[in-house]
Design a protein around this motif. Structure first.
Motif, mmCIF file in Angstrom:
data_model
loop_
_atom_site.group_PDB
_atom_site.id
_atom_site.type_symbol
_atom_site.label_atom_id
_atom_site.label_comp_id
_atom_site.label_asym_id
_atom_site.label_seq_id
_atom_site.Cartn_x
_atom_site.Cartn_y
_atom_site.Cartn_z
ATOM 1 N N GLU B 314 35.497 46.610 46.165
ATOM 2 C CA GLU B 314 34.607 46.750 45.010
ATOM 3 C C GLU B 314 34.847 45.602 44.023
ATOM 4 N N ALA B 315 36.094 45.176 43.911
ATOM 5 C CA ALA B 315 36.405 44.045 43.021
ATOM 6 C C ALA B 315 35.702 42.778 43.520
ATOM 7 N N ILE B 316 35.678 42.602 44.838
ATOM 8 C CA ILE B 316 34.984 41.431 45.395
ATOM 9 C C ILE B 316 33.488 41.516 45.088
ATOM 10 N N ALA B 317 32.929 42.723 45.183
ATOM 11 C CA ALA B 317 31.503 42.892 44.878
ATOM 12 C C ALA B 317 31.213 42.509 43.425
ATOM 13 N N VAL B 318 32.132 42.871 42.529
ATOM 14 C CA VAL B 318 31.967 42.493 41.119
ATOM 15 C C VAL B 318 31.966 40.964 40.996
ATOM 16 N N SER B 319 32.894 40.322 41.681
ATOM 17 C CA SER B 319 32.964 38.863 41.623
ATOM 18 C C SER B 319 31.683 38.242 42.181
ATOM 19 N N ASN B 320 31.193 38.771 43.295
ATOM 20 C CA ASN B 320 29.956 38.231 43.871
ATOM 21 C C ASN B 320 28.783 38.374 42.905
ATOM 22 N N GLN B 321 28.755 39.485 42.185
ATOM 23 C CA GLN B 321 27.665 39.682 41.226
ATOM 24 C C GLN B 321 27.785 38.680 40.068
ATOM 25 N N TYR B 322 29.012 38.393 39.663
ATOM 26 C CA TYR B 322 29.220 37.475 38.537
ATOM 27 C C TYR B 322 29.024 36.009 38.942
ATOM 28 N N ALA B 323 29.414 35.680 40.186
ATOM 29 C CA ALA B 323 29.330 34.297 40.687
ATOM 30 C C ALA B 323 30.108 33.328 39.790
ATOM 31 N N PRO B 324 31.436 33.466 39.780
ATOM 32 C CA PRO B 324 32.242 32.678 38.837
ATOM 33 C C PRO B 324 32.342 31.203 39.216
ATOM 34 N N GLU B 325 32.540 30.375 38.197
ATOM 35 C CA GLU B 325 32.836 28.964 38.420
ATOM 36 C C GLU B 325 34.181 28.832 39.162
ATOM 37 N N HIS B 326 35.225 29.419 38.601
ATOM 38 C CA HIS B 326 36.536 29.443 39.247
ATOM 39 C C HIS B 326 36.846 30.881 39.662
ATOM 40 N N LEU B 327 37.252 31.064 40.904
ATOM 41 C CA LEU B 327 37.664 32.388 41.379
ATOM 42 C C LEU B 327 39.089 32.282 41.906
ATOM 43 N N ILE B 328 40.011 32.981 41.238
ATOM 44 C CA ILE B 328 41.413 32.983 41.672
ATOM 45 C C ILE B 328 41.691 34.311 42.360
ATOM 46 N N VAL B 329 42.163 34.247 43.592
ATOM 47 C CA VAL B 329 42.384 35.468 44.376
ATOM 48 C C VAL B 329 43.882 35.689 44.531
ATOM 49 N N GLN B 330 44.403 36.608 43.734
ATOM 50 C CA GLN B 330 45.836 36.921 43.822
ATOM 51 C C GLN B 330 45.988 38.299 44.440
ATOM 52 N N CYS B 331 45.586 38.371 45.704
ATOM 53 C CA CYS B 331 45.700 39.608 46.462
ATOM 54 C C CYS B 331 46.548 39.316 47.696
ATOM 55 N N ASP B 332 47.129 40.366 48.264
ATOM 56 C CA ASP B 332 47.810 40.194 49.543
ATOM 57 C C ASP B 332 46.799 39.651 50.543
ATOM 58 N N ASN B 333 47.243 38.722 51.370
ATOM 59 C CA ASN B 333 46.375 38.169 52.405
ATOM 60 C C ASN B 333 45.060 37.657 51.830
ATOM 61 N N ALA B 334 45.175 36.878 50.780
ATOM 62 C CA ALA B 334 43.981 36.410 50.066
ATOM 63 C C ALA B 334 42.988 35.738 51.022
ATOM 64 N N ARG B 335 43.493 34.942 51.951
ATOM 65 C CA ARG B 335 42.589 34.211 52.846
ATOM 66 C C ARG B 335 41.706 35.149 53.677
ATOM 67 N N ASP B 336 42.240 36.322 54.001
ATOM 68 C CA ASP B 336 41.450 37.258 54.815
ATOM 69 C C ASP B 336 40.231 37.779 54.054
ATOM 70 N N LEU B 337 40.232 37.631 52.740
ATOM 71 C CA LEU B 337 39.105 38.142 51.953
ATOM 72 C C LEU B 337 37.934 37.159 51.908
ATOM 73 N N LEU B 338 38.184 35.909 52.318
ATOM 74 C CA LEU B 338 37.144 34.873 52.190
ATOM 75 C C LEU B 338 35.787 35.267 52.773
ATOM 76 N N PRO B 339 35.740 35.874 53.960
ATOM 77 C CA PRO B 339 34.412 36.182 54.515
ATOM 78 C C PRO B 339 33.575 37.101 53.632
ATOM 79 N N LYS B 340 34.223 37.845 52.748
ATOM 80 C CA LYS B 340 33.474 38.766 51.879
ATOM 81 C C LYS B 340 33.024 38.103 50.584
#
Lengths: 433, 433
Positions: B314-340
Motif C-alpha cells: 500500500e505504501a508503494i501505491a501511495v508513492s506511485n500516486q504521488y510520483a515523487p522526484e526522489h524516491l528513497i526505499v529503505q525497506c528490506d530487500n528494496a531491490r525486489d520492490l522495483l517491479p511494483k
C-alpha cells in the motif's frame, strides 16, 4: 529565382524567413474558454462543442470496438493491404528503436542504472477535415504499441453520421487502439489533458491539428495538471537540394507534395543549376494544373523559393541555415553529402526517395520538427512514448568509498543535512566495523 | 500522522497534494519586460540588470578562461578531489548512455536510419545565491561534454567583486566550458535564448533557478525565435518508503536533506510502521536543531507528511500516486520492490543510498522531474543534449516494391501530388526497364 551569393547576410536571412505565425489574442482566449468549459462541465461541454462543429446528432463520446471493427471492414482490400504494408514498415523501424537499459558500477559498491519505461497513458489526436489520415494514426499508434503504453486514447472528430473514416478505424485496429472518442478540436485536447467523466486523463498528447488544436496543446502543456505534448507545431515544409542531374519532374512533384498540404506550406528548391530551376518552374506549372487540391497548392507555391547557389556545398549551407523539416537530396552521390548536413527533421536521399515515401510507408515517422525546430527538437520516435528514470544503490562498501567525497561537496555547498545523511551512515558503519 | 486507509479517495488525493505554484500575472509581466529589454538593448540591458541585482561595478559580461582558471586554482585540494570524484562518476554514467544509431532495411531496397547528433549550442544556467553549486555545473556540463555539443554556454550571477565561486569555476574547467558570462536571472535566460552582441544564441537551455528564471525559461520556450528548455520546474521533493527495520536517523536525515533546499520543499515518509514514524519525528526534531539552514528546513518540515499504511504494497501505491522526484526505499530487500514502482524521477535503493549520493556523486543526474512530472517527463540524461533525426533511401527496387502502396495510401487521403511524386518515378522506371 534568388541568386544567393548576391545577397547580403540580412537578405539571406530574409530569403529563408518563415511566415510569421499568428499570435492571436482572440485564438488564445477562445481556446482558454473551451478548456475552462471542459474543466467545468466535462463530457457535456465536449458533446456540446462536437455537436456544434462536427456531428449535430452526437449523444455519446466513445466509439465501441465493435463499431470500430465494423467501420474497418468497409475498407477496400487494396487499401487494407497498403495500410498493412505501411504498418509493417513503421513497426519494424520503431521496434529497432527500442532502447537498452543501463546498469553500471561507477565506484566499487555504487551501482547506477538508467531504465526506460512506456508512458502509461498517451493521447493521439487525429484531425478530421477533408481527407482521412490513416497514416497519422499509424505514426502515433505504432510507437505507442511498440513502447507498450497501457492506454492508447484516440480522439478524432466524427462526421454527421456519428462515425469516423473507415481507414482511420482500420489503422486504429491494427495499432490495437481500443479507446476511441468522437471529438476533435481544442475540446478533445482538453478532455485528454484533464479528463472528463468518460475520458480518463492521459500523460502526454501527440499529433497534428489546426490552430485551435495547436493552441490547446500549448496551453495544456503549460499547466501542471495538464499533459505533456510531443513538440511545438508550425506549417509543414520541404527543402529540395538538387544538382544539375536531378529530374525536374521529380523535383516539381516533391515541391507540390508539400504545397498541397496547406496554403501556408513552405516549398524551397536550392540548387547550383539555373537550368534545373527553369525546368522545375515549367514542370510545376504543368503538374499544378492537374491537382485536385490545385487552389491550396497554388497558394503555397506563391511562396515557394528557388534559390541558386554557386556550388552544392553552398546549397548545403543554405539548407543548414534553414533547418528544414523535410530535406530531399537529389544530387549525385547524395549519401556522401550526409556528413555536411547539420539540421533536418528527416532526410530523403537520392532520386527514388520522395517525401511521400516517408509520409506513408518507408518506416520513418512523419511527425517531424518544423518551423526551424529541427535545430533543437527530435523527429518523433519510440523514445517519445517512453520515459527514462534512474536508480542507484550503494552497498556498505559503496558508502565507505564515496561517503567522504559527498560530505566534502555538501560542505562546499553549505548543506548540512546533505552531509549528515552520509555522516549518520558512516558512523553506523564504523560502529559495525 | 496520516492513517491512509481511513481516508476517502478525495482525502487521499488531498493528502498528496502539492502546494499550488504561484500563477502571478505580475511575475509574468516583469519577466516579459526583461525579455523585451534584452531583445531591444542586448548586452546593455543584461549589464544594467546585472549591475542592479548582482554586481554594481560590472562592465563586461564574459569571464575569460584565464580568469576561470585563476579562480579554479583557489579551490582547496580536498574539494578539488571531491569534485573530480563526482565528475568521474557522472561522466562514466553519462558515457554509458551514448545511443546507437540505427540502420534497417524495412522492405527490400528501402533503408531507414535513425541517427543521434549533439545539439550544437546549449545554455547552462547555474544559480547564484547563498551557496555555490558546483554539482549543478557537473550535472549540466558533463552530459554536454559527453554529447559533444560544440558550444557550452554557462551563465551565472557574479558577486560584487565581478567574480564567480571558485568551485563553479573549477567544475566548469573540468567540463571544458569556455564560454562563461557573468549574468543571472531572467536576463541571462533571455540573452541565451535570443542572443546579444556578445552572447550568441543557443538551441536549448538547461538548469534550475528562482521563479524569475523558471518563468523566463517558460516564456522563451514558447517562442519560435527562442530556445527549447530541459523540463518544467517545481519545488524539489522526496518520498521515503520505509518499513519497520529502517533506521530512524537515516530516514530523518534524508527528509531534512530535502527540507533544507527551500521552504517549499516537500518531504514525505510513507511506511507501514507506526513505531518508525514516532522515531523519525523524534530524530527530525533533534537533527533539525543543529542545521545551519534551520529556519528554511523548519518551514519545509512544517509541510512534511508522515503517512501510515497497512502494508508495504500500500505504501508503494501511495508513492506511485504521488510520483515523487526522489524516491528513497529503505525497506528490506528494496531491490525486489522495483517491479511494483511505477513513477519516480530517481530511485535510491536500500539504507546506504541517501539522496545526497545522487545529488552529488553516484553518477546519476540530479536534475529530475518534480511536481508530479515524473509521470510524463524523464530524468535529465545524455539524450536531452542530443537530437534524433531520420534518413531514408529507396533504391530503384525499393521504389518498385513500395511505390504501389504509397500511391494507394495517397489516393485514400486524397493527396494527388503525393501520388504523383511516386507516379513520375514509377513511369521513369518502366521507361528504363
Amino acid at each position: 529565382m534568388i541568386n544567393w551569393s548576391t545577397l547580403s547576410a540580412a537578405e539571406q536571412t530574409a530569403a529563408l524567413a518563415r511566415p510569421a505565425m499568428a499570435d492571436s489574442a482572440k485564438l488564445r482566449a477562445t481556446v482558454a474558454d473551451i478548456i475552462t468549459a471542459v474543466l467545468e462541465r466535462g463530457d457535456e461541454a465536449v458533446l456540446d462543442f462536437t455537436r456544434r462543429f462536427d456531428s449535430p446528432e452526437l449523444t455519446t463520446l466513445p466509439l465501441s470496438t465493435e463499431k470500430r471493427d465494423e467501420l474497418a471492414s468497409r475498407v477496400t482490400p487494396q487499401v487494407q493491404d497498403a495500410i498493412q504494408t505501411a504498418f509493417n514498415n513503421v513497426k519494424q523501424f520503431h521496434e529497432a528503436q527500442y532502447p537498452q537499459d543501463i546498469k553500471l558500477t561507477t565506484t566499487p559498491g555504487v551501482v547506477c542504472e538508467q531504465r526506460f519505461t512506456a508512458l502509461e497513458a498517451v493521447g493521439l489526436y487525429i484531425p478530421g477535415g477533408s481527407a482521412p489520415l490513416p497514416s497519422t494514426v499509424m505514426m502515433l499508434g505504432v510507437p505507442a504499441l511498440v513502447a507498450g503504453c497501457e492506454r492508447k486514447v484516440l480522439c478524432t472528430p466524427p462526421n454527421s453520421a456519428q462515425e469516423i473514416a473507415p481507414e482511420i478505424a482500420y489503422a486504429a485496429k491494427l495499432c490495437g487502439i481500443e479507446e476511441i472518442y468522437l471529438c476533435g478540436g481544442a475540446q478533445a485536447i482538453a478532455a485528454m489533458a484533464f479528463g472528463t467523466q468518460t475520458i480518463t486523463k492521459v500523460d502526454k498528447i501527440f499529433g497534428p491539428g489546426n490552430s485551435f488544436v495547436t493552441e490547446a496543446k500549448q496551453q495544456v502543456s503549460q499547466r501542471a495538471d495538464g499533459a505533456a505534448i510531443d513538440m511545438p507545431a508550425g506549417p509543414s515544409e520541404v527543402l529540395v537540394l538538387a544538382d544539375n542531374n536531378a529530374d525536374a519532374d521529380f523535383v516539381a512533384s516533391d515541391l507540390l507534395s508539400q504545397a498541397e498540404h496547406g496554403p501556408d506550406s513552405q516549398a524551397i528548391l536550392v540548387t547550383n543549376s539555373e537550368a534545373l530551376i527553369n525546368a522545375v518552374e515549367a514542370a510545376v506549372a504543368t503538374q499544378l494544373a492537374a491537382l485536385s487540391r490545385n487552389s491550396i497548392a497554388s497558394k503555397a507555391m506563391g511562396n515557394a523559393r528557388y534559390i541558386l547557389t554557386a556550388t552544392v556545398d553552398e546549397a548545403i549551407a543554405v539548407s543548414n541555415q534553414y533547418a528544414p523539416e523535410h530535406l530531399i537530396v537529389q544530387c549525385d552521390n547524395a549519401r556522401d553529402l550526409l556528413p555536411k548536413i547539420k539540421h533536418a527533421g528527416s532526410i530523403f536521399l537520392g532520386p527514388w526517395s520522395p517525401e511521400s515515401a516517408g509520409d506513408y510507408a518507408s518506416g520513418t515517422n512523419h511527425v517531424l520538427p518544423t518551423y526551424g525546430y529541427a535545430r533543437n527538437y527530435s523527429s518523433l520516435g519510440l523514445l517519445d512514448f517512453m520515459r527514462r528514470y534512474t536508480i542507484q544503490e550503494l552497498s556498505e562498501d559503496g558508502m565507505r568509498n564515496l561517503g567522504p567525497a559527498i560530505m566534502q561537496l555538501a560542505d562546499a555547498e553549505g548543506l548540512d543535512a546533505h552531509r549528515n545523511a552520509v555522516g549518520y551512515r558512516m558512523t553506523k558503519l564504523q560502529q559495525n566495523d
